[in-house]
Write an enzyme that holds these catalytic residues in place. Sequence first.
Site, PDB file in Angstrom:
ATOM      1  CE  LYS A   1      41.051  36.819   4.212  1.00 11.16           C
ATOM      2  NZ  LYS A   1      41.437  38.270   4.595  1.00 11.16           N
TER       3      LYS A   1
ATOM      4  CG  LEU B   1      38.527  34.512  -6.742  1.00 11.24           C
ATOM      5  CD1 LEU B   1      37.539  35.130  -5.884  1.00 11.24           C
ATOM      6  CD2 LEU B   1      38.630  34.723  -8.442  1.00 11.24           C
ATOM      7  N   GLY B   2      42.946  34.543  -4.833  1.00 11.02           N
ATOM      8  CA  GLY B   2      44.022  35.326  -4.350  1.00 11.02           C
ATOM      9  C   GLY B   2      44.412  34.975  -2.892  1.00 11.02           C
ATOM     10  CE  LYS B   3      49.327  31.820  -0.567  1.00 11.24           C
ATOM     11  NZ  LYS B   3      48.357  30.988   0.007  1.00 11.24           N
ATOM     12  N   GLY B   4      44.642  36.690   1.101  1.00  9.54           N
ATOM     13  CA  GLY B   4      44.580  37.905   1.828  1.00  9.54           C
ATOM     14  C   GLY B   4      45.240  37.743   3.298  1.00  9.54           C
ATOM     15  CG  ASN B   5      46.587  40.761   5.689  1.00 10.89           C
ATOM     16  OD1 ASN B   5      47.769  40.691   5.834  1.00 10.89           O
ATOM     17  ND2 ASN B   5      46.046  41.928   5.283  1.00 10.89           N
TER      18      ASN B   5
ATOM     19  CB  VAL C   1      40.085  35.348  -1.550  1.00 10.94           C
ATOM     20  CG1 VAL C   1      38.846  35.703  -2.138  1.00 10.94           C
ATOM     21  CG2 VAL C   1      40.494  36.148  -0.427  1.00 10.94           C
TER      22      VAL C   1
ATOM     23  CG  ASP D   1      47.864  45.097   4.172  1.00  8.67           C
ATOM     24  OD1 ASP D   1      47.755  43.971   3.791  1.00  8.67           O
ATOM     25  OD2 ASP D   1      49.175  45.653   3.746  1.00  8.67           O
TER      26      ASP D   1
HETATM   27  C1  LIG Z   1      42.914  41.570  -1.774  1.00  9.34           C
HETATM   28  C2  LIG Z   1      43.596  40.443  -1.563  1.00  9.34           C
HETATM   29  C3  LIG Z   1      42.848  38.929  -1.243  1.00  9.34           C
HETATM   30  N1  LIG Z   1      41.936  38.904  -2.441  1.00  9.34           N
HETATM   31  C4  LIG Z   1      40.729  39.077  -2.714  1.00  9.34           C
HETATM   32  C5  LIG Z   1      40.276  38.980  -3.884  1.00  9.34           C
HETATM   33  C6  LIG Z   1      39.069  38.844  -4.589  1.00  9.34           C
HETATM   34  N2  LIG Z   1      38.978  38.876  -5.915  1.00  9.34           N
HETATM   35  C7  LIG Z   1      38.086  38.894  -6.684  1.00  9.34           C
HETATM   36  N3  LIG Z   1      37.980  38.838  -8.177  1.00  9.34           N
HETATM   37  C8  LIG Z   1      38.973  38.374  -8.770  1.00  9.34           C
HETATM   38  C9  LIG Z   1      40.360  38.061  -8.305  1.00  9.34           C
HETATM   39  C10 LIG Z   1      41.292  37.622  -9.224  1.00  9.34           C
HETATM   40  C11 LIG Z   1      40.906  37.422 -10.593  1.00  9.34           C
HETATM   41  C12 LIG Z   1      41.748  37.016 -11.494  1.00  9.34           C
HETATM   42  O1  LIG Z   1      41.807  36.884 -12.844  1.00  9.34           O
HETATM   43  N4  LIG Z   1      43.301  36.607 -11.091  1.00  9.34           N
HETATM   44  C13 LIG Z   1      44.168  36.235 -12.180  1.00  9.34           C
HETATM   45  C14 LIG Z   1      39.625  37.895 -11.057  1.00  9.34           C
HETATM   46  C15 LIG Z   1      38.671  38.136 -10.126  1.00  9.34           C
HETATM   47  N5  LIG Z   1      36.836  39.269  -6.135  1.00  9.34           N
HETATM   48  C16 LIG Z   1      36.665  39.342  -4.709  1.00  9.34           C
HETATM   49  N6  LIG Z   1      35.594  40.181  -3.905  1.00  9.34           N
HETATM   50  C17 LIG Z   1      36.078  40.019  -2.811  1.00  9.34           C
HETATM   51  C18 LIG Z   1      37.439  39.676  -2.723  1.00  9.34           C
HETATM   52  C19 LIG Z   1      37.893  39.311  -3.990  1.00  9.34           C
HETATM   53  C20 LIG Z   1      41.357  38.235  -4.488  1.00  9.34           C
HETATM   54  N7  LIG Z   1      42.315  38.332  -3.614  1.00  9.34           N
END
Ligand SMILES: CCCn1cc(-c2nc(Nc3ccc(C(=O)NC)cc3)nc3[nH]ccc23)cn1
Length: 303
Positions: free
Chosen positions: A49, A22-26, A30, A143
């Site tokens: 995470k 889903l992504g990168k956090g500190n 995730v 942040d």
């Molecule tokens: C904030 C930095 C760290 N981080 C937290 C999350 C996160 N993402 C999502 N949903 C999400 C993310 C991406 C996509 C997507 O389509 N991407 C191309 C769709 C849904 N739900 C979350 N609940 C708690 C954290 C969290 C992602 N990165």
Amino acid sequence: LSSVPHNQALFEERHLRYISPLGKGNFGNVELCRYDPLGDNTGELVAVKRLQPNKQSTLDDFQKEVNTLSVLHCDYIVKYRGVCYSMGRLSMSLVMEYLPHGSLIGYMDNNRHNISTRLMLLFASQICKGMEYLQTLRYVHRDLAARNILVASDSLVKIADFGLTKVIPFDKEYYRVTHPGESPIFWYAPESINESIFSHKSDVWSFGVVLHELFSYCDINCNPKRLFMQEIGHSVQGTSISMHLANILKNNWRLPVPPACPPKVYSLMKQCWKYNFDERPCFTTLGNQIETIIQDDRENAKG
Ligand SMILES: CCCn1cc(-c2nc(Nc3ccc(C(=O)NC)cc3)nc3[nH]ccc23)cn1
């Protein structure tokens, strides 16, 4: 789960099914997982995470992030669901509600042509309310940036990633960090760049930068880092970037008004970017000013 107190749900590793990143956090990445104890795909989707232990981040830092998120109950802050221990308690993961629309940056990029000023102001007021709530608990986020704002629905955003969040001691009005680590300096107030001092008023500065990102549709071509580096000069490298950044801020250079940004909104940003932290508005004042702009915008639309 019955053996665990309600406010601290325990997720068993064996039922947590990985789906996608889903992504990168500190301090960690995730992932989208399904918690499926029945094994029939009826379980719920959660965001997990995983701690990425490296020189910067330790289990102790991560435990603090978990403890922080677990006590936050606000519509504008991503919901804590629980923890998952693996490798016998040697490693742990933070389980949160899954927000389907992802990060604000991706959302603004994909929906650029049907996002109104009104919606941006609604998002801004929600972030402001989330920050106001954090302040009541004496937390500084440290942040606040569009990359750490998530979209819960077409009309709701939430603040995420509390990896750098600190509690201000009861006898002071600011928090001093010793290990700046890899700092998001282009979102930092001057006192944070120069003296590693963080307060609610340095979060207000960062909020002004988030306003700029919002009203720039989070466009990569005019993101804060790129605009500041254009002003500083790309020839500058390494640690002297923060010195150059501190200089241009001292000389009163600020991020330029985003294209088509309403003047009242840009003046809000400028208030957040007052050099002296005690001249910046608090989140309550900011919230009221945003509500007033929304009200005026609504009346103009009727008129
Ligand atoms: C904030 C930095 C760290 N981080 C937290 C999350 C996160 N993402 C999502 N949903 C999400 C993310 C991406 C996509 C997507 O389509 N991407 C191309 C769709 C849904 N739900 C979350 N609940 C708690 C954290 C969290 C992602 N990165």
